[in-house]
Design an enzyme around this catalytic site. Structure first.
Site, short mmCIF file in Angstrom:
data_model
loop_
_atom_site.label_atom_id
_atom_site.label_comp_id
_atom_site.label_asym_id
_atom_site.label_seq_id
_atom_site.Cartn_x
_atom_site.Cartn_y
_atom_site.Cartn_z
N LEU A 1 12.28 8.84 7.14
CA LEU A 1 13.31 8.20 7.94
C LEU A 1 12.88 6.81 8.41
O LEU A 1 13.70 5.89 8.46
CB LEU A 1 13.65 9.08 9.15
CG LEU A 1 14.71 8.52 10.10
CD1 LEU A 1 16.05 8.33 9.39
CD2 LEU A 1 14.87 9.43 11.32
N THR B 1 5.08 -0.63 11.48
CA THR B 1 3.73 -0.08 11.55
C THR B 1 3.60 1.14 10.64
O THR B 1 4.56 1.88 10.42
CB THR B 1 3.35 0.32 12.99
OG1 THR B 1 3.92 1.60 13.31
CG2 THR B 1 3.80 -0.73 13.99
N ASP C 1 -2.37 3.43 14.06
CA ASP C 1 -2.40 4.85 14.37
C ASP C 1 -1.81 4.96 15.77
O ASP C 1 -2.40 4.48 16.74
CB ASP C 1 -3.84 5.37 14.34
CG ASP C 1 -3.96 6.83 14.76
OD1 ASP C 1 -2.97 7.41 15.24
OD2 ASP C 1 -5.06 7.39 14.62
N ASN D 1 9.22 6.49 15.76
CA ASN D 1 9.58 7.40 14.67
C ASN D 1 8.40 8.22 14.16
O ASN D 1 8.60 9.33 13.65
CB ASN D 1 10.19 6.60 13.52
CG ASN D 1 10.28 7.40 12.24
OD1 ASN D 1 11.16 8.25 12.09
ND2 ASN D 1 9.37 7.14 11.32
N SER E 1 13.43 12.22 18.24
CA SER E 1 13.04 13.57 18.61
C SER E 1 13.54 14.51 17.51
O SER E 1 13.38 14.22 16.33
CB SER E 1 13.60 13.92 19.99
OG SER E 1 13.17 15.20 20.39
N TYR F 1 4.73 21.22 17.31
CA TYR F 1 5.73 20.19 17.03
C TYR F 1 6.84 20.21 18.07
O TYR F 1 7.22 19.17 18.63
CB TYR F 1 6.30 20.41 15.63
CG TYR F 1 7.37 19.42 15.22
CD1 TYR F 1 7.03 18.15 14.79
CD2 TYR F 1 8.72 19.78 15.24
CE1 TYR F 1 8.01 17.24 14.41
CE2 TYR F 1 9.70 18.89 14.87
CZ TYR F 1 9.35 17.62 14.45
OH TYR F 1 10.32 16.73 14.07
N LYS G 1 8.28 17.65 20.92
CA LYS G 1 9.65 17.13 20.88
C LYS G 1 10.44 17.48 22.15
O LYS G 1 11.26 16.67 22.61
CB LYS G 1 10.37 17.65 19.64
CG LYS G 1 9.80 17.11 18.32
CD LYS G 1 9.86 15.59 18.25
CE LYS G 1 9.47 15.08 16.87
NZ LYS G 1 9.49 13.60 16.81
N THR H 1 14.07 14.17 3.63
CA THR H 1 12.83 13.41 3.59
C THR H 1 11.74 14.38 3.15
O THR H 1 12.02 15.50 2.74
CB THR H 1 12.51 12.83 4.97
OG1 THR H 1 12.25 13.92 5.88
CG2 THR H 1 13.68 12.00 5.51
#
Length: 289
Positions: free
Chosen positions: A14, A32, A56, A83, A134, A148, A152, A183
């Site tokens: 994304l 980045t 990073d 992101n 998110s 994860y 989020k 993705t």
């Protein structure tokens, strides 16, 4: 009107779609990535409108430098897109402490680091937009995604608080909460699934099977999402949360209905913990006259 963007995790998925959409719309972008060489083709095409930067996001000092680079190159920073992120599917009991921490560090502290770096600039400008990627997983719970989704949920909550804090000086903050997208996220999530303890087959195993079937068939179009992202800073006001995808709407709707039912079923017990004679209406009127 051309704006200056900073996008994390811009080399793939994304993030890459958002980067391409922002450049195509005529914006200047600091993009980045852990490996900025993956942006070489776009650098050749867009020249000085694109500035790749190795980052990073878990490194707070490097995050400050990324914002400094944007200011040095373009004179301001209008839009930050947080992101960068990843997830690994596994029962909590079978996630190593190192993996759990890595997911929290990237998905949550990456957002915090970049926001901490960008916010003073936007406050002084009296303008700016922070877009936190998110997930619908920041509003629901999914077996196997404890690290994860813990991150989020925190990102979505952080966004809501921050949006209230910065509204008086015209900085907008929004958490985008997509469902599945085409993705490589699903491949990454399923790429580290351990051999499940049999007791987790019914919960985490079912999700692993679902993700395998869903991969490549997700309803979310990254290019459509990217074009939406690029349009968001043009709105005078933004919601704190925005679900993306009909699957996200469906999953969230079910979860929210279950929460509402549980709240109603347990309302009497919830209220039973008040001091006798408490009047919450009077209290709230004093707090919010």
């Amino acid at each position: 009107m051309s704006k200056v963007w900073l996008i994390t995790g811009a080399a793939r998925g994304l993030g890459r779609s958002i980067l391409e959409a922002a450049l195509a719309a005529g914006h200047d972008v600091v993009a980045t990535a852990r490996d900025p060489e993956r942006l070489a083709d776009l650098k050749t095409r867009y020249g000085d409108h694109l500035l790749p930067f190795k980052l990073d996001v878990t490194d707070a000092e490097e995050s400050l430098k990324a914002v400094d680079v944007a200011i040095s190159a373009y004179g301001r920073l209008d839009v930050l897109v947080n992101n960068a992120g990843f997830g690994h599917l596994a029962p909590f009991e079978q996630i190593s402490a190192e993996d759990f921490k890595a997911q929290i560090d990237t998905n949550l502290y990456g957002v915090i680091n970049l926001t901490r770096a960008a916010l003073p600039v936007m406050r002084k400008q009296r303008a700016g937009t922070i877009i936190n990627i998110s997930s619908v997983g920041g509003r629901v719970g999914t077996p196997g995604m404890s690290a994860y989704q813990a991150a989020k949920w925190a990102v979505s909550g952080f966004t809501e608080v921050l949006a209230l804090e910065v509204a008086p000086f015209d900085v907008k903050v929004i958490a985008l909460e997509p469902g599945g997208m085409r993705t490589d996220w699903g491949h990454t999530a399923r790429g580290n699934v351990p051999e499940l303890i049999p007791d987790y087959q019914q919960s985490v195993g079912a999700i692993a099977t679902l993700l395998k079937a869903y991969a490549g068939n997700e309803v979310g179009d990254p290019d459509k999402i990217a074009r939406l992202v690029v349009s968001l800073p043009e709105h005078d006001s933004l919601p704190n949360h925005l679900l993306l995808g009909s699957d996200a709407l469906y999953v969230f709707g079910q979860a929210e209905a279950a929460r509402q039912k549980a709240a109603a079923d347990w309302a009497q017990i919830s209220a039973s913990t008040d001091f006798d004679g408490s009047n919450v209406s009077e209290l709230l009127e004093k707090l919010h006259p």
